[in-house]
Scaffold this active site. Structure first.
Site, mmCIF file in Angstrom:
data_model
loop_
_atom_site.group_PDB
_atom_site.id
_atom_site.type_symbol
_atom_site.label_atom_id
_atom_site.label_comp_id
_atom_site.label_asym_id
_atom_site.label_seq_id
_atom_site.Cartn_x
_atom_site.Cartn_y
_atom_site.Cartn_z
ATOM 1 N N ASN A 1 14.760 13.337 10.852
ATOM 2 C CA ASN A 1 15.778 12.528 11.553
ATOM 3 C C ASN A 1 16.952 13.376 12.040
ATOM 4 O O ASN A 1 18.093 12.903 12.080
ATOM 5 C CB ASN A 1 16.264 11.360 10.684
ATOM 6 C CG ASN A 1 17.084 10.312 11.431
ATOM 7 O OD1 ASN A 1 17.947 9.657 10.861
ATOM 8 N ND2 ASN A 1 16.838 10.144 12.710
ATOM 9 N N CYS B 1 16.031 16.087 14.669
ATOM 10 C CA CYS B 1 15.617 16.685 15.946
ATOM 11 C C CYS B 1 15.058 15.645 16.923
ATOM 12 O O CYS B 1 15.699 15.328 17.927
ATOM 13 C CB CYS B 1 14.557 17.772 15.725
ATOM 14 S SG CYS B 1 15.137 19.173 14.744
ATOM 15 N N ARG B 2 13.856 15.134 16.639
ATOM 16 C CA ARG B 2 13.176 14.274 17.607
ATOM 17 C C ARG B 2 13.698 12.843 17.656
ATOM 18 O O ARG B 2 14.033 12.326 18.744
ATOM 19 C CB ARG B 2 11.663 14.258 17.317
ATOM 20 C CG ARG B 2 10.993 15.582 17.571
ATOM 21 C CD ARG B 2 9.612 15.623 16.942
ATOM 22 N NE ARG B 2 9.684 15.659 15.476
ATOM 23 C CZ ARG B 2 8.646 15.643 14.656
ATOM 24 N NH1 ARG B 2 7.420 15.563 15.159
ATOM 25 N NH2 ARG B 2 8.805 15.694 13.351
ATOM 26 N N SER B 3 13.743 12.173 16.509
ATOM 27 C CA SER B 3 14.074 10.744 16.560
ATOM 28 C C SER B 3 15.511 10.442 16.981
ATOM 29 O O SER B 3 15.736 9.442 17.675
ATOM 30 C CB SER B 3 13.696 10.029 15.254
ATOM 31 O OG SER B 3 14.385 10.536 14.147
ATOM 32 N N ASP C 1 6.912 18.870 16.548
ATOM 33 C CA ASP C 1 8.110 19.196 15.762
ATOM 34 C C ASP C 1 8.723 20.494 16.298
ATOM 35 O O ASP C 1 8.110 21.559 16.208
ATOM 36 C CB ASP C 1 7.681 19.361 14.301
ATOM 37 C CG ASP C 1 8.852 19.631 13.380
ATOM 38 O OD1 ASP C 1 9.960 19.895 13.882
ATOM 39 O OD2 ASP C 1 8.647 19.593 12.158
#
Ligand code: 4NP
Length: 168
Positions: free
Chosen positions: A13, A15-17, A126
């Site tokens: 929680n 980087c991506r989301s 990721d």
């Protein structure tokens, strides 16, 4: 008019989301639909609880006029499966984790972001251990998916009752 809350989930929680959350909120706000599609993000792991997003995600978002610096990481919790209508996993590992922890009878639909938003069974890779290019790639995938979601969700919201669908 009922709301259709959407939760984006990755591992940490950071980087991506949070990037997905920021993009999705940006796009719904652009069309004045942010109250109909409230959004949040969370991680399947709790190592970064309370942390701001990774500086590379903050930078890439900022380059596109989106500020995610105020977001803070948290772990997915059982109540999320009733609080959110749709929970989207960034990769297959996140998806397995979510399906494993979904309480019986909870109302959320759980799906892979790639499958739901991009129409392809692809992972959002990721980017944590790579360079900034990986974050640009992630941004582009998330933006394409979120843009098509905003159109698709408007139709779905109309049929969502909030407590009758099952976790898929
Ligand atoms: P995210 O990336 O799941 O996109 O937030 C990661 C962040 C942190 C770690 C792994 C992935 N980590 O191992 O700490």
């Amino acid at each position: 008019m009922s709301a259709f809350p959407v939760l984006f989930v990755c591992l940490g929680n950071i980087c991506r989301s949070p990037l997905a959350e920021g993009i999705f909120r940006h796009l719904t706000t652009e069309i004045g639909a942010q109250d109909r599609f409230p959004t949040d993000s969370a991680g399947t792991g709790g190592w970064h609880n309370g942390h701001a997003p990774d500086s590379r995600s903050v930078q890439v978002a900022r380059e596109h006029g989106i500020d995610i610096s105020g977001l803070r990481a948290r772990r997915v919790e059982p109540a999320d499966f009733d609080r959110f209508a749709l929970i989207l996993a960034m990769d297959q590992s996140n998806l397995r984790h979510l399906r494993g922890m979904a309480p019986a009878g909870s109302s959320a639909s759980v799906a892979l972001f790639g499958a739901y938003a991009l129409g392809r069974e692809v992972d959002i890779p990721d980017p944590y251990y790579g360079g900034i290019e990986g974050f640009h790639d992630v941004y582009n995938m998330l933006f394409a998916g979120c843009r098509s979601m905003v159109e698709k969700l408007d139709a779905e919201r109309a049929s969502w009752s909030g407590n009758t669908s099952s976790v898929r």
